[in-house]
Write a protein that holds these residues in place. Sequence first.
Motif, PDB file in Angstrom:
ATOM      1  N   LEU A  38       0.857  -1.177   0.000  1.00 51.82           N
ATOM      2  CA  LEU A  38       0.000   0.000   0.000  1.00 51.82           C
ATOM      3  C   LEU A  38       0.892   1.225   0.000  1.00 51.82           C
ATOM      4  O   LEU A  38       1.814   1.320   0.804  1.00 51.82           O
ATOM      5  N   GLN A  39       0.639   2.165  -0.907  1.00 50.19           N
ATOM      6  CA  GLN A  39       1.449   3.376  -0.970  1.00 50.19           C
ATOM      7  C   GLN A  39       0.696   4.556  -0.362  1.00 50.19           C
ATOM      8  O   GLN A  39      -0.462   4.794  -0.680  1.00 50.19           O
ATOM      9  N   TRP A  40       1.356   5.309   0.525  1.00 46.22           N
ATOM     10  CA  TRP A  40       0.791   6.518   1.126  1.00 46.22           C
ATOM     11  C   TRP A  40       1.816   7.617   0.905  1.00 46.22           C
ATOM     12  O   TRP A  40       2.864   7.633   1.538  1.00 46.22           O
ATOM     13  N   ALA A  41       1.505   8.519  -0.029  1.00 47.43           N
ATOM     14  CA  ALA A  41       2.413   9.588  -0.435  1.00 47.43           C
ATOM     15  C   ALA A  41       3.746   8.974  -0.841  1.00 47.43           C
ATOM     16  O   ALA A  41       3.786   8.203  -1.788  1.00 47.43           O
ATOM     17  N   ASP A  42       4.836   9.261  -0.122  1.00 48.76           N
ATOM     18  CA  ASP A  42       6.140   8.738  -0.535  1.00 48.76           C
ATOM     19  C   ASP A  42       6.534   7.443   0.163  1.00 48.76           C
ATOM     20  O   ASP A  42       7.601   6.913  -0.073  1.00 48.76           O
ATOM     21  N   ARG A  43       5.671   6.913   1.024  1.00 45.22           N
ATOM     22  CA  ARG A  43       5.993   5.683   1.751  1.00 45.22           C
ATOM     23  C   ARG A  43       5.267   4.469   1.162  1.00 45.22           C
ATOM     24  O   ARG A  43       4.135   4.572   0.739  1.00 45.22           O
ATOM     25  N   VAL A  44       5.942   3.333   1.201  1.00 48.57           N
ATOM     26  CA  VAL A  44       5.347   2.066   0.774  1.00 48.57           C
ATOM     27  C   VAL A  44       5.220   1.176   2.002  1.00 48.57           C
ATOM     28  O   VAL A  44       6.193   0.938   2.713  1.00 48.57           O
ATOM     29  N   TYR A  45       4.006   0.705   2.259  1.00 44.30           N
ATOM     30  CA  TYR A  45       3.725  -0.174   3.390  1.00 44.30           C
ATOM     31  C   TYR A  45       3.527  -1.597   2.871  1.00 44.30           C
ATOM     32  O   TYR A  45       2.835  -1.803   1.879  1.00 44.30           O
ATOM     33  N   ALA A  46       4.119  -2.578   3.565  1.00 43.39           N
ATOM     34  CA  ALA A  46       3.974  -3.985   3.196  1.00 43.39           C
ATOM     35  C   ALA A  46       3.010  -4.658   4.171  1.00 43.39           C
ATOM     36  O   ALA A  46       2.961  -4.301   5.353  1.00 43.39           O
ATOM     37  N   ALA A  47       2.233  -5.613   3.669  1.00 42.69           N
ATOM     38  CA  ALA A  47       1.291  -6.346   4.511  1.00 42.69           C
ATOM     39  C   ALA A  47       2.043  -7.017   5.656  1.00 42.69           C
ATOM     40  O   ALA A  47       3.141  -7.529   5.476  1.00 42.69           O
ATOM     41  N   ASP A  48       1.422  -6.981   6.836  1.00 39.59           N
ATOM     42  CA  ASP A  48       2.039  -7.529   8.043  1.00 39.59           C
ATOM     43  C   ASP A  48       1.046  -8.490   8.699  1.00 39.59           C
ATOM     44  O   ASP A  48       0.139  -8.074   9.395  1.00 39.59           O
ATOM     45  N   GLY A 112      10.337   0.956   5.044  1.00 40.19           N
ATOM     46  CA  GLY A 112      11.499   1.817   4.844  1.00 40.19           C
ATOM     47  C   GLY A 112      11.645   2.319   3.426  1.00 40.19           C
ATOM     48  O   GLY A 112      12.507   3.137   3.141  1.00 40.19           O
ATOM     49  N   THR A 113      10.795   1.832   2.510  1.00 38.50           N
ATOM     50  CA  THR A 113      10.865   2.232   1.119  1.00 38.50           C
ATOM     51  C   THR A 113      10.171   3.569   0.906  1.00 38.50           C
ATOM     52  O   THR A 113       9.087   3.800   1.420  1.00 38.50           O
ATOM     53  N   THR A 114      10.812   4.435   0.146  1.00 42.05           N
ATOM     54  CA  THR A 114      10.178   5.687  -0.258  1.00 42.05           C
ATOM     55  C   THR A 114      10.203   5.775  -1.778  1.00 42.05           C
ATOM     56  O   THR A 114      11.099   5.258  -2.428  1.00 42.05           O
ATOM     57  N   VAL A 115       9.174   6.399  -2.318  1.00 44.74           N
ATOM     58  CA  VAL A 115       9.049   6.559  -3.768  1.00 44.74           C
ATOM     59  C   VAL A 115       8.696   8.011  -4.072  1.00 44.74           C
ATOM     60  O   VAL A 115       8.375   8.777  -3.173  1.00 44.74           O
ATOM     61  N   SER A 116       8.666   8.345  -5.317  1.00 41.66           N
ATOM     62  CA  SER A 116       8.286   9.691  -5.724  1.00 41.66           C
ATOM     63  C   SER A 116       6.834   9.934  -5.380  1.00 41.66           C
ATOM     64  O   SER A 116       5.954   9.165  -5.763  1.00 41.66           O
TER      65      SER A 116
END
Length: 123
Positions: A38-48, A112-116
Amino acid sequence: MNLRAIGCLVVGVAAFVGLGLWGLSLAFRDAQGCPTTLQWADRVYAADGTPGPSPDLGPGEAVYIGSTFMGPITRRTYGPPGSSPSTDAAARPERIALDCGDGSFLAYRWDGTTVSPSASATP
């Protein structure tokens, strides 16, 4: 206006509305469940973990922090107690939970992943 024109108009409107409703049913058909990321602005969240019956994010009751788009629909997003929606990356929670649309909720952890942020949506 004659009867032939009225008949053609009714058939055209019925075909337009019918095809539109059929197209929407195709768009919503696979709208159940939660994605693996799931992407929220510049952060990527992984299922936990696995989906559960409530937005469980640890001690305390999860709070509603906004919604995010999942195709043509929106899904409610929850954060840990005391969290709130924010555009500031430092204020965003490390863990969030998403309403899967089928009565279950899935927790996500920021990996910990960030994207544009130009290609993202804010929950």
